[in-house]
Design an enzyme around this catalytic site. Structure first.
Site, short mmCIF file in Angstrom:
data_model
loop_
_atom_site.label_atom_id
_atom_site.label_comp_id
_atom_site.label_asym_id
_atom_site.label_seq_id
_atom_site.Cartn_x
_atom_site.Cartn_y
_atom_site.Cartn_z
N LYS A 135 0.84 -1.19 0.00
CA LYS A 135 0.00 0.00 0.00
C LYS A 135 0.88 1.25 0.00
O LYS A 135 1.96 1.26 0.61
CB LYS A 135 -0.87 -0.04 1.27
N SER A 219 -9.20 1.52 3.04
CA SER A 219 -8.31 2.32 2.23
C SER A 219 -7.24 1.50 1.50
O SER A 219 -6.48 2.06 0.71
CB SER A 219 -7.63 3.38 3.09
N ILE A 240 -7.16 0.93 10.41
CA ILE A 240 -7.51 1.66 11.63
C ILE A 240 -9.01 1.56 11.91
O ILE A 240 -9.45 1.79 13.02
CB ILE A 240 -7.07 3.13 11.57
N GLY A 241 -9.77 1.24 10.87
CA GLY A 241 -11.22 1.12 11.06
C GLY A 241 -11.83 0.12 10.11
O GLY A 241 -13.05 0.08 9.95
N SER A 243 -9.61 -0.94 7.10
CA SER A 243 -8.96 -0.66 5.82
C SER A 243 -8.24 -1.84 5.20
O SER A 243 -7.88 -1.78 4.02
CB SER A 243 -7.99 0.51 5.97
#
Length: 565
Positions: A135, A219, A240-241, A243
């Site tokens: 990433k 993401s 983090i949530g 991704s």
């Protein structure tokens, strides 16, 4: 090299063209690329038509199989690297998934690995000759990191005078090189990283390979799209949530959210310094074997010696063996394994394909004799609010600053910090941390309480739940994140298990239901199997903090011996 002093649109266009220019002419798709209406699904036969038989065989071998070949000398690292570079180049042209290309450097690195093998008759490490994608948060020497910000072009994280540009490497990158991996590309991310779709003003939108009208997730959406097209056998994202998990589910992949066991040191990120809820590094792969290979290999590098935030825990084989003993016993004794079932989070019901995926797993586990307990934990709405309060504590200052470097607008899908808000003070941040601690305590005690509902004398071994309430969405239609947000707040281990895909004639819309919220109403009314067809769907297997070995072992059992038997 992009120009300096031009407007953001020109900078973005030059950068976009510069990435395409890295693709050799021989690897460019001839003529006009078929539209999404003409060819929604570009996996399998569609992308294969541009590859020769040997390239197809190499790129459709999973990470474990590749390493077996390269570590024995049966395949050269150069051959494998060239095949994946070619397929990655095709993937980018089809779904817009690469931020950075370093094919030439990768082939040179692969040649060095082959030279080493020829001389010493052994591999450099457990990932010898394995192409690994990353990433676009991780710094690799010789290429940029823009993280989707136009203002980062030609700089190091927005600082044009920082000497680390083109020379600095993130800790994860260093460890992958030590292991013998070949790094050949970095994948697309959304501006700010804070959304479940992958879109930015440099590349545009990253599409889902199974249906190019749909999102690849975010993401880590570019990473997942590339792996789904087999342009990579596996790689690393951050979470983090949700991704890692949302893109894994949206693309039919395996994904792991571990608890701080992999190195984040030296990686770019948003709202750096926010530490109420930490982002973690996690692998994605087309196979569970590939997922475990990547995770275990990094742990062998003892990342805690170089990243002070990494927890010093090597791979624990005794936990794997204990879990396998439980599984063996459970095959002859019903009720030895117990799972919690979260049917919905109190905010958005699963849409039909997600409900079917979850239901099929639960039904198979029950048929195999395992105990299923209805999961009724502390409010997920409250947990999600605590997490979002933490992520927006700066009032949007970080996002506005980095967008302001170029003057670019914030993409429509980026919902957090769209408007300037008042920053929270120290006492308000402390209150968020207290709320988080109290929520984690309440959830912990609830999990402990389930021992009274099992037949084992233990609390449930894991929890089954959706990744999101919906299958892959059309642009700007994300209505559900709480399933992943809450487990991030709790810092729980999560494995995404690929289960199914949307079927037009099977996953018909709900005809009537009592909506849980306005978000639920939107999610249900916007779902259309004729639009969302073929979108992959996975489910989450949740364990408590630092239960990676146990969850990976249970996930393998569920997939190979329960679902696929």
């Amino acid at each position: 090299m992009v120009s300096v002093g031009t407007d953001w649109k020109a900078l973005a266009s030059e950068k976009r063209d510069a990435v395409l220019a890295q693709i050799p002419d021989a690897w460019k798709i001839p003529g006009t690329i078929s539209s999404a209406d003409e060819v929604p699904d570009v996996t399998g036969p569609y992308i294969q038509q541009f590859l020769d038989a040997r390239e197809i065989m190499v790129t459709e071998t999973d990470a474990v199989g590749i390493v077996e070949k390269t570590s024995s000398g049966e395949w050269t690292a150069v051959e494998v690297t060239k095949a994946f570079c070619h397929r990655a180049a095709l993937a980018h042209q089809l779904v817009n998934c690469l931020h950075e290309i370093c094919f030439d450097a990768a082939i040179e690195n692969a040649q060095q690995l082959d030279t080493y093998f020829a001389e010493y008759k052994q591999p450099v490490g457990p990932l010898h000759g394995l192409p690994v994608s990353l990433k676009d948060q991780f710094h690799i020497k010789g290429i940029e990191t823009t993280m989707g910000y136009v203002g980062w072009i030609g700089t190091f994280q927005g600082n044009k005078d920082d000497p680390r540009r083109f020379t600095f490497e993130s800790e994860l990158v260093k460890e992958l090189r030590n292991l013998g991996a070949v790094l050949y590309c970095k994948t697309s991310v959304p501006t700010t990283l804070m959304t479940t779709e992958t879109v930015n003003n440099i590349l545009g939108y990253t599409w889902n390979p199974r249906n190019r009208h749909l999102s690849s997730g975010g993401s880590s959406g570019g990473e997942a799209a590339l792996i789904a097209l087999k342009g990579s056998p596996g790689g690393f994202g951050t979470d983090i949530g949700g991704s890692v998990r949302i893109p894994a589910s949206y693309n039919g992949l395996w994904g792991l959210r571990p608890c701080g066991r992999l190195p984040y040191e030296g990686a770019a990120t948003s709202i750096d310094g926010q530490n109420t809820v930490l982002s973690v590094v996690g692998p994605l792969s087309s196979s569970l074997g590939g997922l475990k290979l990547l995770f275990k290999a990094i742990l062998q590098q003892q990342p805690w010696l170089h990243d002070p935030m990494v927890i010093e825990i090597p791979w624990r084989e005794p936990i794997v063996e204990e879990t396998q003993r439980l599984i063996t016993k459970a095959k002859s004794t019903p009720g030895v394994l117990a799972f919690g079932l979260l049917r919905h989070d109190g905010i958005v019901h699963p849409t039909p394909p997600v409900a079917r995926a979850l239901g099929s797993v639960v039904s198979a586990l029950r048929q195999a004799g395992h105990k299923i307990i209805e999961w009724d934990p502390p409010s997920h709405k409250l947990g999600a609010k605590i997490l979002m309060d933490a992520l927006t504590a700066d009032g949007g200052a970080d996002v506005r600053y980095h967008l302001g470097l170029s003057g670019e607008p914030q993409p429509e899908q980026i919902g957090v910090n769209r408007q300037q808000e008042e920053q929270k003070n120290v006492l308000e941040v402390a209150a968020i941390n207290i709320a988080k601690r109290e929520y984690k305590k309440a959830y912990l005690e609830y999990w402990n309480s389930t021992k009274d509902l099992t037949d084992t004398g233990r609390p449930v071994d894991a929890v089954l739940c959706p990744v999101t309430a919906h299958s892959p969405i059309t642009p700007n239609k994300s209505r559900s994140m709480e399933y992943t947000l809450v487990s991030s707040l709790l810092d729980y281990t999560a494995v995404v298990i690929p289960v199914t895909h949307v079927k037009k004639e099977v996953d018909l819309p709900h005809t009537s239901m009592e909506y849980l919220s306005e978000w639920d109403k939107l999610a249900q009314t916007e779902y259309d199997p004729k639009v969302h067809f073929n979108g992959p769907v996975g489910i989450q297997l949740l364990g408590r903090c630092l239960e990676e070995e146990k969850m990976l072992t249970l996930a393998e059992y569920i997939k190979t011996e329960v679902l696929d038997r």
